[in-house]
Design a protein around this motif. Structure first.
Motif, PDB file in Angstrom:
ATOM      1  N   ASN A   1       0.836  -1.193   0.000  1.00 58.82           N
ATOM      2  CA  ASN A   1       0.000   0.000   0.000  1.00 58.82           C
ATOM      3  C   ASN A   1       0.879   1.253   0.000  1.00 58.82           C
ATOM      4  O   ASN A   1       1.926   1.286   0.656  1.00 58.82           O
ATOM      5  N   VAL A   2       0.444   2.257  -0.739  1.00 64.11           N
ATOM      6  CA  VAL A   2       1.189   3.520  -0.780  1.00 64.11           C
ATOM      7  C   VAL A   2       0.286   4.652  -0.301  1.00 64.11           C
ATOM      8  O   VAL A   2      -0.943   4.575  -0.408  1.00 64.11           O
ATOM      9  N   SER A   3       0.917   5.666   0.236  1.00 64.79           N
ATOM     10  CA  SER A   3       0.171   6.818   0.742  1.00 64.79           C
ATOM     11  C   SER A   3       1.040   8.051   0.628  1.00 64.79           C
ATOM     12  O   SER A   3       2.272   7.983   0.738  1.00 64.79           O
ATOM     13  N   SER A   4       0.389   9.169   0.395  1.00 67.79           N
ATOM     14  CA  SER A   4       1.119  10.433   0.330  1.00 67.79           C
ATOM     15  C   SER A   4       1.394  11.000   1.728  1.00 67.79           C
ATOM     16  O   SER A   4       2.108  12.002   1.870  1.00 67.79           O
ATOM     17  N   ALA A   5       0.845  10.370   2.768  1.00 72.16           N
ATOM     18  CA  ALA A   5       1.097  10.814   4.145  1.00 72.16           C
ATOM     19  C   ALA A   5       2.518  10.450   4.560  1.00 72.16           C
ATOM     20  O   ALA A   5       3.149   9.556   3.984  1.00 72.16           O
ATOM     21  N   ALA A   6       3.025  11.107   5.579  1.00 67.94           N
ATOM     22  CA  ALA A   6       4.362  10.807   6.080  1.00 67.94           C
ATOM     23  C   ALA A   6       4.395   9.389   6.636  1.00 67.94           C
ATOM     24  O   ALA A   6       3.413   8.928   7.231  1.00 67.94           O
ATOM     25  N   PRO A   7       5.506   8.673   6.459  1.00 72.06           N
ATOM     26  CA  PRO A   7       5.561   7.291   6.945  1.00 72.06           C
ATOM     27  C   PRO A   7       5.481   7.208   8.462  1.00 72.06           C
ATOM     28  O   PRO A   7       6.109   7.995   9.172  1.00 72.06           O
ATOM     29  N   ALA A   8       4.696   6.262   8.940  1.00 73.60           N
ATOM     30  CA  ALA A   8       4.577   5.998  10.376  1.00 73.60           C
ATOM     31  C   ALA A   8       5.682   5.030  10.785  1.00 73.60           C
ATOM     32  O   ALA A   8       6.353   4.442   9.935  1.00 73.60           O
ATOM     33  N   PRO A   9       5.895   4.840  12.092  1.00 74.70           N
ATOM     34  CA  PRO A   9       6.877   3.851  12.535  1.00 74.70           C
ATOM     35  C   PRO A   9       6.575   2.475  11.941  1.00 74.70           C
ATOM     36  O   PRO A   9       5.416   2.050  11.881  1.00 74.70           O
ATOM     37  N   GLY A  10       7.612   1.781  11.471  1.00 74.49           N
ATOM     38  CA  GLY A  10       7.419   0.472  10.861  1.00 74.49           C
ATOM     39  C   GLY A  10       7.068   0.535   9.390  1.00 74.49           C
ATOM     40  O   GLY A  10       6.744  -0.490   8.789  1.00 74.49           O
ATOM     41  N   GLN A  11       7.099   1.745   8.798  1.00 73.63           N
ATOM     42  CA  GLN A  11       6.831   1.892   7.378  1.00 73.63           C
ATOM     43  C   GLN A  11       8.080   2.419   6.671  1.00 73.63           C
ATOM     44  O   GLN A  11       8.969   3.018   7.282  1.00 73.63           O
ATOM     45  N   LEU A  12       8.140   2.160   5.356  1.00 77.51           N
ATOM     46  CA  LEU A  12       9.226   2.667   4.534  1.00 77.51           C
ATOM     47  C   LEU A  12       8.749   3.876   3.752  1.00 77.51           C
ATOM     48  O   LEU A  12       7.538   4.153   3.672  1.00 77.51           O
ATOM     49  N   SER A  13       9.683   4.587   3.141  1.00 79.45           N
ATOM     50  CA  SER A  13       9.323   5.671   2.225  1.00 79.45           C
ATOM     51  C   SER A  13      10.118   5.498   0.945  1.00 79.45           C
ATOM     52  O   SER A  13      11.188   4.874   0.933  1.00 79.45           O
TER      53      SER A  13
END
Length: 363
Positions: free
Chosen positions: A292-304
């Motif tokens: 899943n991709v999102s334009s929001a800033a990455p949360a802990p445990g996520q990549l960018s």
């Protein structure tokens, strides 16, 4: 509970040509009525194995049983096996019904029985109206169905298919896949099918035997190979996948924590039962459609990652993103639709997935 009967049992079967190992010692049990596909790249050993089953080549070692009888050194005509080839191999000077009747006449069946079984075979492949035509008057798909009818009319114990749809265009190939599956369900005959087409193997098979370098990489259902590949080769060969390099940070009851690009990612799948420990180098496999991709800033445990390219392939739209410390672009895929969020090249997006959709594979 009754035990499923084994139609084909291969024990330690191998084949060499000089110093070249075409097939390392191989063990496979094929159940009666099963559709088993031999899948792999060129030179993987799948055609060698099929040739050994058919009796077109002799093994150096091992044993093969067909319906419980030793067929290791039997001649092809003694094996109760039918074969369907890519090039159809129909007799051009014979009508369709004569082509289908040929194996029955060679077995000296009574004429009344031949006529009845040819008619049944033509009904099975839904081509009774072409009985009097010649192969040159048929389309490629029709010719392949006639070849299948000629093979199944004498009711062999096992049908072998060697790239039977390779000469057809994609649309016709898709139609023929459904036809072969329908006929298989109706007949209940054991089929061993060779292809290099991953989608074809996934669509048609009860089980897939994925081969590489003359050896079995993994044998299991399409779901086994797709969702729980045992090796990096399986993960990379079957379907599209993201294989993200990382190291084990922690192993606990909830799964495996993997350090990726400075973040700790949870994965609940471990592909091959390896005893993973802190610091081990691994790959985390995530299928593009599960990312899943999102334009929001990455949360802990996520990549960018930075969006490099957008590709509409038809039913799917693919995003190619470059994440820090990742040599290969990460691919995300989702259904193409007008209402989907719009992204632009150069945009930084966050990447995340469900822990159940991530599989850890030892390097």
């Amino acid at each position: 509970m009754s035990k499923t009967k084994t139609s084909l049992k291969i024990s330690g079967l191998s084949k060499r040509y000089g110093d070249f190992v075409a097939l390392a010692p191989t063990n496979i049990d094929v159940a009666q009525g099963e559709f088993l596909t031999l899948l792999g790249p060129s030179g993987s050993g799948k055609t060698t194995l099929l040739s050994l089953i058919a009796g077109l080549a002799q093994p150096d070692e091992g044993q093969m049983l067909i319906d419980g009888a030793d067929a290791t050194r039997s001649a092809p005509y003694e094996r109760d096996i039918g074969m369907v080839f890519q090039n159809y191999a129909l007799f051009p000077h014979m009508t369709v019904e004569d082509n289908i009747a040929f194996p029955l006449r060679m077995r000296r069946q009574e004429q009344a029985s031949i006529g009845r079984r040819v008619a049944q075979a033509l009904e099975m492949i839904r081509l009774p109206h072409v009985a009097k035509r010649y192969p040159r008057e048929l389309s490629g798909g029709q010719q392949q169905r006639i070849a299948l009818a000629r093979c199944m009319v004498y009711r062999p114990s096992i049908i072998l298919m060697d790239e039977p749809l390779g000469a057809l265009d994609k649309k016709l190939r898709d139609q023929m896949q459904l036809e072969i599956k329908r006929i298989h369900r109706e007949l209940g005959t054991t089929i061993v099918y060779v292809t290099h087409d991953q989608e074809e193997a996934m669509t048609m098979s009860d089980r897939i035997c994925l081969m590489n370098g003359g050896r079995i990489e993994q044998l299991g259902t399409p779901a086994d190979l797709y969702f729980r590949p045992r090796t990096l080769f399986v993960a990379d060969f079957l379907g599209e996948s993201n294989l993200l390099p990382g190291t084990i940070a922690q192993v606990d009851a909830d799964g495996v924590q993997v350090a990726l690009n400075g973040s700790e990612i949870t994965a609940r799948g471990v592909s091959n039962g390896a005893a993973l420990a802190r610091g081990h180098a691994v790959r985390v496999m995530v299928r593009p459609q599960n990312l899943n991709v999102s334009s929001a800033a990455p949360a802990p445990g996520q990549l960018s990652g930075q969006l490099m390219d957008i590709m509409i392939t038809g039913s799917l739209t693919k995003l190619y993103l470059q994440a820090p410390q990742q040599a290969q672009p990460i691919v995300a895929a989702f259904p193409t639709c007008q209402s989907a969020e719009r992204y632009e090249a150069g945009q930084t997006l966050s990447l995340h997935w469900h822990a159940n959709d991530a599989v850890v594979i030892a390097e």
